[in-house]
Design a protein around this motif. Sequence first.
Motif, mmCIF file in Angstrom:
data_model
loop_
_atom_site.group_PDB
_atom_site.id
_atom_site.type_symbol
_atom_site.label_atom_id
_atom_site.label_comp_id
_atom_site.label_asym_id
_atom_site.label_seq_id
_atom_site.Cartn_x
_atom_site.Cartn_y
_atom_site.Cartn_z
ATOM 1 N N ASP A 1 16.061 -14.099 60.246
ATOM 2 C CA ASP A 1 14.936 -14.593 61.167
ATOM 3 C C ASP A 1 15.092 -15.887 61.444
ATOM 4 O O ASP A 1 14.523 -16.544 62.248
ATOM 5 C CB ASP A 1 13.819 -14.380 60.071
ATOM 6 N N VAL A 2 15.697 -16.843 60.486
ATOM 7 C CA VAL A 2 15.897 -18.111 60.848
ATOM 8 C C VAL A 2 16.666 -18.463 62.273
ATOM 9 O O VAL A 2 16.412 -19.192 62.926
ATOM 10 C CB VAL A 2 16.486 -19.146 59.716
ATOM 11 N N ILE A 3 17.727 -17.463 61.985
ATOM 12 C CA ILE A 3 18.819 -17.778 63.150
ATOM 13 C C ILE A 3 17.972 -17.314 64.492
ATOM 14 O O ILE A 3 18.302 -17.898 65.506
ATOM 15 C CB ILE A 3 19.884 -16.517 63.109
ATOM 16 N N ARG A 4 17.251 -16.394 64.485
ATOM 17 C CA ARG A 4 16.727 -15.791 65.855
ATOM 18 C C ARG A 4 15.532 -16.989 66.251
ATOM 19 O O ARG A 4 15.303 -17.094 67.552
ATOM 20 C CB ARG A 4 15.919 -14.254 65.586
ATOM 21 N N THR A 5 14.603 -17.331 65.229
ATOM 22 C CA THR A 5 13.688 -18.386 65.496
ATOM 23 C C THR A 5 14.375 -19.542 66.072
ATOM 24 O O THR A 5 13.876 -20.241 67.049
ATOM 25 C CB THR A 5 13.065 -18.836 64.272
ATOM 26 N N SER A 6 15.482 -19.959 65.689
ATOM 27 C CA SER A 6 16.520 -21.264 66.143
ATOM 28 C C SER A 6 16.856 -20.917 67.521
ATOM 29 O O SER A 6 16.541 -21.757 68.574
ATOM 30 C CB SER A 6 17.551 -21.484 65.435
ATOM 31 N N GLU B 1 15.284 -18.906 69.788
ATOM 32 C CA GLU B 1 14.108 -18.938 70.623
ATOM 33 C C GLU B 1 13.925 -20.360 70.839
ATOM 34 O O GLU B 1 13.343 -20.882 72.025
ATOM 35 C CB GLU B 1 12.799 -18.233 69.822
ATOM 36 N N ILE B 2 13.825 -21.370 69.917
ATOM 37 C CA ILE B 2 13.461 -22.742 70.066
ATOM 38 C C ILE B 2 14.388 -23.311 71.026
ATOM 39 O O ILE B 2 14.028 -23.961 71.738
ATOM 40 C CB ILE B 2 13.508 -23.424 68.666
ATOM 41 N N LEU B 3 15.656 -23.195 70.719
ATOM 42 C CA LEU B 3 16.683 -23.602 71.552
ATOM 43 C C LEU B 3 16.519 -23.150 73.080
ATOM 44 O O LEU B 3 16.763 -24.029 74.195
ATOM 45 C CB LEU B 3 18.044 -23.413 70.961
ATOM 46 N N SER B 4 16.347 -21.964 73.388
ATOM 47 C CA SER B 4 16.146 -21.528 74.587
ATOM 48 C C SER B 4 14.891 -22.216 75.176
ATOM 49 O O SER B 4 14.761 -22.102 76.610
ATOM 50 C CB SER B 4 15.962 -20.041 74.500
ATOM 51 N N SER B 5 13.819 -22.669 74.714
ATOM 52 C CA SER B 5 12.847 -23.333 75.225
ATOM 53 C C SER B 5 12.979 -24.732 75.661
ATOM 54 O O SER B 5 11.957 -25.559 75.958
ATOM 55 C CB SER B 5 11.541 -23.035 74.408
ATOM 56 N N PHE C 1 22.675 -25.725 75.722
ATOM 57 C CA PHE C 1 21.800 -25.190 76.682
ATOM 58 C C PHE C 1 22.053 -23.662 77.059
ATOM 59 O O PHE C 1 21.208 -23.009 77.417
ATOM 60 C CB PHE C 1 22.008 -26.160 77.944
ATOM 61 N N ASN C 2 23.404 -23.193 76.999
ATOM 62 C CA ASN C 2 23.592 -22.184 77.325
ATOM 63 C C ASN C 2 23.588 -21.057 76.354
ATOM 64 O O ASN C 2 23.622 -19.737 76.554
ATOM 65 C CB ASN C 2 25.182 -22.084 77.794
ATOM 66 N N LEU C 3 23.934 -21.383 74.946
ATOM 67 C CA LEU C 3 24.104 -20.537 73.988
ATOM 68 C C LEU C 3 22.986 -19.585 73.623
ATOM 69 O O LEU C 3 22.980 -18.552 73.369
ATOM 70 C CB LEU C 3 24.532 -21.180 72.656
#
Length: 294
Positions: free
Chosen positions: A98-103, A105-109, A143-145
């Motif tokens: 859950d932390v990985i997926r949240t991270s 999402e945050i990075l993609s925004s 930016f890409n990951l």
Amino acid sequence: MDAKKADRLATGILYTVSGIIVLILAALLSYILLRGVPHISWDFLTKPSKAYQAGGGIGIQLFNSIYLLFITMLISLPISLGAGIYLSEYAKKNWLTDVIRTSIEILSSLPSVVVGLFGFLIFVVQIGYGFSIISGALALTFFNLPLLTRNVEESLKAVHYTQREAGLALGLSRWETVKKVIIPEAMPGILTGVILSSGRIFGEAAALIYTAGQSAPALDFSNWNPLSVSSPISIFRQAETLAVHIWKVNTEGTMPDGPAVSAGASAVLIIVVLLFNFGARFIGNRLHKKLTSA
């Protein structure tokens, strides 16, 4: 209003909105290409740019964009592929995933300018790479990951579970099933993600202004010393890309033929992205047929 009329109305609205979006996109592309294509020539594509004289080209900037794209994908693709496979095939539902997926999402925004400032503080200043290709590539990796990892994960999840069961039933290990069954089936989706990510990288400017730099030193294509600043393969030299060059021409305005250079460079940028997209889609379809015998 009965159900059939409501359905036709809703369908008509959707087609109208879609048509308007397509027309806007076509008008924008047509405007850029019609203004820029007449300025494109072999000399324009190969000659170095000029700061205070007319007649400069975009040869070095175009090479820098392609080379920076290559280095960035070389770093980010293996990481995102591994992360996507782990999240899709091996990760259990717990607080860590859950932390990985949240991270992600945050990075993609994050805005690209924030990624650029982060890259400037970490790679340019703290680590000491300075304005260089490696600084730009590492910043663009962050930016890409997120986009690439999420795309790989979703592409693998889209493969029907019976494919996994069939592989395991044939005696394949879990990794062999992923490698020989799941990844080939998901390859078109993965390549689509690579295409989208590559388009973002090739057209990125804000993040590279603070990391790769705003100058394009002359390159000696006979010099293959990776530590030399004049070598085209050096990752420690400054590298003004095509998108940054367009921004610089439009903001500084030191070229007598600045509008023509900007229009031509913009058209080249659009054409390269379109060719890359169509070419990669064709290769992806051929590769899918070959790997899956479809």
